[in-house]
Enzyme design. Structure first.
Site, PDB file in Angstrom:
ATOM      1  N   GLU A  18       0.757  -1.076   0.078  1.00  0.00           N
ATOM      2  CA  GLU A  18      -0.016  -0.032   0.072  1.00  0.00           C
ATOM      3  C   GLU A  18       1.044   1.296  -0.078  1.00  0.00           C
ATOM      4  O   GLU A  18       0.646   2.313   0.722  1.00  0.00           O
ATOM      5  CB  GLU A  18      -0.850   0.091   1.232  1.00  0.00           C
ATOM      6  N   TYR A  54      -7.836   4.465  -7.365  1.00  0.00           N
ATOM      7  CA  TYR A  54      -6.955   3.744  -6.301  1.00  0.00           C
ATOM      8  C   TYR A  54      -5.860   2.947  -6.930  1.00  0.00           C
ATOM      9  O   TYR A  54      -6.282   1.902  -7.584  1.00  0.00           O
ATOM     10  CB  TYR A  54      -7.793   3.424  -5.338  1.00  0.00           C
ATOM     11  N   GLU A  95      -1.656   1.456  -5.885  1.00  0.00           N
ATOM     12  CA  GLU A  95      -0.780   1.414  -4.908  1.00  0.00           C
ATOM     13  C   GLU A  95       0.548   0.613  -5.686  1.00  0.00           C
ATOM     14  O   GLU A  95       0.367  -0.097  -6.571  1.00  0.00           O
ATOM     15  CB  GLU A  95      -1.018   0.641  -3.754  1.00  0.00           C
ATOM     16  N   HIS A 137      -0.557  -8.722  -2.764  1.00  0.00           N
ATOM     17  CA  HIS A 137      -1.655  -7.913  -1.833  1.00  0.00           C
ATOM     18  C   HIS A 137      -2.791  -8.308  -2.879  1.00  0.00           C
ATOM     19  O   HIS A 137      -3.194  -7.844  -3.999  1.00  0.00           O
ATOM     20  CB  HIS A 137      -1.466  -6.630  -2.090  1.00  0.00           C
ATOM     21  N   ASP A 156       0.386  -9.211   2.206  1.00  0.00           N
ATOM     22  CA  ASP A 156      -1.185  -9.037   2.692  1.00  0.00           C
ATOM     23  C   ASP A 156      -2.129  -9.962   1.687  1.00  0.00           C
ATOM     24  O   ASP A 156      -2.543  -9.442   0.707  1.00  0.00           O
ATOM     25  CB  ASP A 156      -1.753  -7.863   2.990  1.00  0.00           C
ATOM     26  N   ASP A 168      -2.019 -11.543   6.860  1.00  0.00           N
ATOM     27  CA  ASP A 168      -0.742 -11.701   6.296  1.00  0.00           C
ATOM     28  C   ASP A 168      -0.080 -12.931   6.392  1.00  0.00           C
ATOM     29  O   ASP A 168      -0.038 -13.364   7.535  1.00  0.00           O
ATOM     30  CB  ASP A 168       0.132 -10.551   7.058  1.00  0.00           C
ATOM     31  N   HIS A 197      -2.189  -3.050  10.221  1.00  0.00           N
ATOM     32  CA  HIS A 197      -1.454  -4.241  10.182  1.00  0.00           C
ATOM     33  C   HIS A 197      -0.436  -4.392  11.006  1.00  0.00           C
ATOM     34  O   HIS A 197       0.094  -3.341  11.205  1.00  0.00           O
ATOM     35  CB  HIS A 197      -1.257  -4.633   8.942  1.00  0.00           C
TER      36      HIS A 197
END
Length: 279
Positions: free
Chosen positions: A62, A99, A101, A152, A186, A231, A270
């Site tokens: 992220e 969005y 990342e 992720h 993750d 995770d 996290h």
């Protein structure tokens, strides 16, 4: 001449005796929307740096802004001038224009060398954020060469993405010519995103080539109202035989640093997961 040779050998033996082989410390951390503003917060960046300094290799998930990760590494290296970190950053990933990342992989340049980087070509668009792979050569661990694969998953597509990770692993290992691998990140591999039944039938779990290191009864979240092992580490190849027993765990930096909940959640929702490879 004979005395000189013997003296040289003595110095060499003494020098070799003083070399201390250390386990390689590896981690993954969903750092929750790493931005320039987050890095600019003095208290938050101090905590983040204390976490990162524990590891030889750590993936950050992220990462929202490239400037943020580069500012973070620059600040980190001000405190680690004798053993600085390098950083690799993936392209922007995500299906939504609103969005995206990146993955970032930090590594101590005195401990490991980067041999190759590979972004899995997700032509069928089965991953929201396709796996990102770094081939490392380690000075301290066995196997010396291994793949560090970051993922992720999209929470709503977690079961399918984990199934497709098997074929992605085959693609990555065929491309890079090595089977030794650590899949980290993750994975959203618990609770409502991956039930215990779905987990037990996942191709990534049933394929005997893969070993999951973080158990499903572990909590990798900061919130006191959740108990989910999102995770994970999954290892393959000779890496399986090199994991230090009981080293795969959650690092609860809130407890270790005696932080308040607000200080902790400002860093992430996290906790990092960590493991060690033996020397």
């Amino acid at each position: 001449m004979k005395q000189t040779t013997m003296g040289f050998r003595l110095v060499l033996l003494v020098s070799m005796a003083t070399v201390v082989m250390c386990n390689l410390k590896i981690a993954s951390f969903n750092i929750k929307w790493l931005s320039v503003n987050k890095v600019a917060n003095n208290n938050t960046i101090t905590i983040i740096k204390r976490v990162l300094q524990r590891y030889d290799i750590i993936s950050l998930i992220e990462v929202r802004e490239d400037h943020a990760i580069h500012n973070l590494v620059q600040s980190l290296n001000m405190d680690n001038k004798d053993n600085p970190y390098g950083v690799l950053v993936s392209k922007k990933l995500g299906r939504s224009v609103h969005y995206t990342e990146s993955y970032a992989v930090l590594y101590r340049m005195n401990s490991v060398f980067v041999q190759e980087v590979y972004q899995h070509p997700d032509h069928a668009d089965v991953f929201a954020r396709e796996p990102y792979t770094v081939l490392f050569h380690s000075l301290d661990s066995r196997p010396a060469n291994f793949l560090y694969i970051v993922l992720h998953t999209q929470p709503t597509d977690t079961p399918a993405e984990l199934d497709h990770m098997v074929s992605a692993y085959d693609n990555i290992t065929n491309e890079m010519g090595i089977q030794n691998a650590i899949i980290a990140g993750d994975l959203n591999a618990d609770c409502r995103y991956l039930s215990h039944t779905r987990h037990d039938h996942s191709l990534l779990f049933t394929d005997s080539r893969f070993t999951w290191l973080i158990d499903s009864d572990v909590d990798t979240t900061v919130s006191t109202s959740s108990d989910c092992a999102y995770d994970r580490f999954i290892v393959a190849g000779d890496v399986k035989n090199s994991v230090v027993p009981n080293s795969a765990r959650v690092y609860n930096f809130q407890l270790d640093m005696n932080l308040t909940y607000n200080e902790t959640i400002a860093v992430s929702d996290h906790f990092p997961i960590e493991m060690e490879l033996s020397s």
